[in-house]
Motif scaffolding. Structure first.
Motif, PDB file in Angstrom:
ATOM      1  N   GLY A  37       0.794  -1.228   0.000  1.00  0.00           N
ATOM      2  CA  GLY A  37       0.000   0.000   0.000  1.00  0.00           C
ATOM      3  C   GLY A  37       0.825   1.276   0.000  1.00  0.00           C
ATOM      4  O   GLY A  37       0.300   2.351   0.249  1.00  0.00           O
ATOM      5  N   GLY A  38       2.133   1.144  -0.271  1.00  0.00           N
ATOM      6  CA  GLY A  38       2.997   2.338  -0.299  1.00  0.00           C
ATOM      7  C   GLY A  38       3.029   2.973  -1.674  1.00  0.00           C
ATOM      8  O   GLY A  38       2.307   2.548  -2.577  1.00  0.00           O
ATOM      9  N   LEU A  39       3.877   3.995  -1.836  1.00  0.00           N
ATOM     10  CA  LEU A  39       4.007   4.665  -3.135  1.00  0.00           C
ATOM     11  C   LEU A  39       5.339   4.314  -3.772  1.00  0.00           C
ATOM     12  O   LEU A  39       6.381   4.316  -3.093  1.00  0.00           O
ATOM     13  CB  LEU A  39       3.941   6.188  -2.977  1.00  0.00           C
TER      14      LEU A  39
ATOM     15  N   THR B 284       2.131  12.917  -5.399  1.00  0.00           N
ATOM     16  CA  THR B 284       2.969  13.643  -4.419  1.00  0.00           C
ATOM     17  C   THR B 284       3.211  15.050  -4.969  1.00  0.00           C
ATOM     18  O   THR B 284       3.066  15.290  -6.175  1.00  0.00           O
ATOM     19  CB  THR B 284       4.353  12.968  -4.244  1.00  0.00           C
ATOM     20  N   ILE B 285       3.612  15.943  -4.059  1.00  0.00           N
ATOM     21  CA  ILE B 285       3.939  17.303  -4.497  1.00  0.00           C
ATOM     22  C   ILE B 285       5.081  17.249  -5.517  1.00  0.00           C
ATOM     23  O   ILE B 285       5.076  17.976  -6.511  1.00  0.00           O
ATOM     24  CB  ILE B 285       4.360  18.169  -3.276  1.00  0.00           C
TER      25      ILE B 285
ATOM     26  N   GLN C 191      -4.058   1.259   4.837  1.00  0.00           N
ATOM     27  CA  GLN C 191      -2.713   1.804   4.654  1.00  0.00           C
ATOM     28  C   GLN C 191      -2.677   2.772   3.465  1.00  0.00           C
ATOM     29  O   GLN C 191      -2.078   3.843   3.526  1.00  0.00           O
ATOM     30  CB  GLN C 191      -1.708   0.649   4.453  1.00  0.00           C
ATOM     31  N   ARG C 192      -3.363   2.421   2.382  1.00  0.00           N
ATOM     32  CA  ARG C 192      -3.379   3.298   1.198  1.00  0.00           C
ATOM     33  C   ARG C 192      -4.064   4.619   1.530  1.00  0.00           C
ATOM     34  O   ARG C 192      -3.668   5.676   1.034  1.00  0.00           O
ATOM     35  CB  ARG C 192      -4.081   2.595   0.026  1.00  0.00           C
TER      36      ARG C 192
ATOM     37  N   GLN D  23       0.356  12.067   1.746  1.00  0.00           N
ATOM     38  CA  GLN D  23       1.186  12.468   0.595  1.00  0.00           C
ATOM     39  C   GLN D  23       0.407  13.080  -0.566  1.00  0.00           C
ATOM     40  O   GLN D  23       0.955  13.889  -1.306  1.00  0.00           O
ATOM     41  CB  GLN D  23       1.924  11.235   0.063  1.00  0.00           C
ATOM     42  N   THR D  24      -0.853  12.665  -0.750  1.00  0.00           N
ATOM     43  CA  THR D  24      -1.570  13.102  -1.963  1.00  0.00           C
ATOM     44  C   THR D  24      -2.561  14.231  -1.674  1.00  0.00           C
ATOM     45  O   THR D  24      -2.686  15.169  -2.460  1.00  0.00           O
ATOM     46  CB  THR D  24      -2.291  11.898  -2.621  1.00  0.00           C
ATOM     47  N   GLU D  25      -3.242  14.154  -0.536  1.00  0.00           N
ATOM     48  CA  GLU D  25      -4.238  15.186  -0.230  1.00  0.00           C
ATOM     49  C   GLU D  25      -3.633  16.607  -0.219  1.00  0.00           C
ATOM     50  O   GLU D  25      -4.307  17.556  -0.636  1.00  0.00           O
ATOM     51  CB  GLU D  25      -4.914  14.877   1.117  1.00  0.00           C
TER      52      GLU D  25
END
Ligand code: AMP
Length: 222
Positions: free
Chosen positions: A56-58, A89-90, A166-167, A174-176
């Motif tokens: 569930g990581g990036l 991610t930013i 986890q996702r 990281q995404t929000e």
């Protein structure tokens, strides 16, 4: 038309992307699908990505950004594309901005974690096409098989509840923050800033589709 579908896993980005391409005739660039294809092909990229995805990581920005750069340089992207699951991610968003990739819209799919957990546990995928179903909300005509090819549908390993949680954590961390990133960019008043549009992703699939098509048709008339 270049757009980013931004939202948590299971927010309905893939479903809307599939509906929008029928009208817009531009490719969907879904980094998750590209990674799953690499895993299935057991390529060097796939071997590297599999453990991260299963947990569930990036996958790291250094890996993802060049893959996307290469993809959007292909001729079929000349009239636009729909990013589904990218940027996450930013750093990924900033790489596109630095490369001068002009995005028209960022569509934020707003939805609660509870709704996502319920949705993903019922999600089924046709691996060949990326077509998405839900056992209750969007069932295939015949249980367990794809409407177009009659091939079997699968449940993704990372749609199991623990991995989904986890996702979601990774999404919030990281995404929000990309929502504020695009909002700030728009507030700067820069001509190249994408328009940030928020939609209620808990609404009906067809309601969201109509809302998005209405937005793009309005744009086409201007
Ligand atoms: P998705 O199908 O978009 O939910 O992506 C499935 C998995 O692929 C994610 O949980 C990540 O491990 C990986 N992935 C997909 N897109 C990206 C991205 N833009 N950056 C990093 N990892 C990604």
């Amino acid at each position: 038309m270049r757009m980013i579908l931004l939202g948590a896993p299971g927010a309905g980005k893939g479903t809307q992307a599939q509906l929008l391409v029928k009208e817009l005739n531009i490719p969907i660039i879904a980094t998750g699908d590209m990674l799953r294809a690499a895993v299935a092909a057991k390529s060097a990229l796939g071997l590297k990505a599999k453990a991260i995805m299963d947990a569930g990581g990036l996958v790291s920005d250094d890996v993802i950004i060049p893959i996307v750069q290469e993809r959007i340089a292909q001729p079929d992207c000349a009239n636009g594309f729909i990013f589904d699951g990218f940027p996450r991610t930013i750093a990924q968003a900033q790489a596109m901005r630095d490369a001068g990739v002009v995005i028209d819209y960022v569509i934020q799919f707003a939805i609660s974690d509870e709704t996502i957990i319920n949705r993903l546990s019922g999600r089924r995928i046709h691996p060949g096409s990326g077509r998405v179903y839900h056992v209750e909300h969007n069932p295939p005509q015949q249980e367990g098989v794809d409407d177009k090819t009659s091939e079997p549908l699968i449940q993704r390993d990372d749609d199991k509840e623990e991995v989904v949680k986890q996702r979601l954590t990774v999404y919030h961390q990281q995404t929000e923050p990309l929502v504020a990133y695009y909002q700030d960019w728009e507030n700067e008043g820069s001509a190249h800033a994408p328009a940030l549009v928020s939609i209620d992703a808990a609404a009906d699939v067809s309601q969201i589709e109509n809302e998005l098509l209405g937005l793009f048709r309005k744009e086409a008339r201007v």
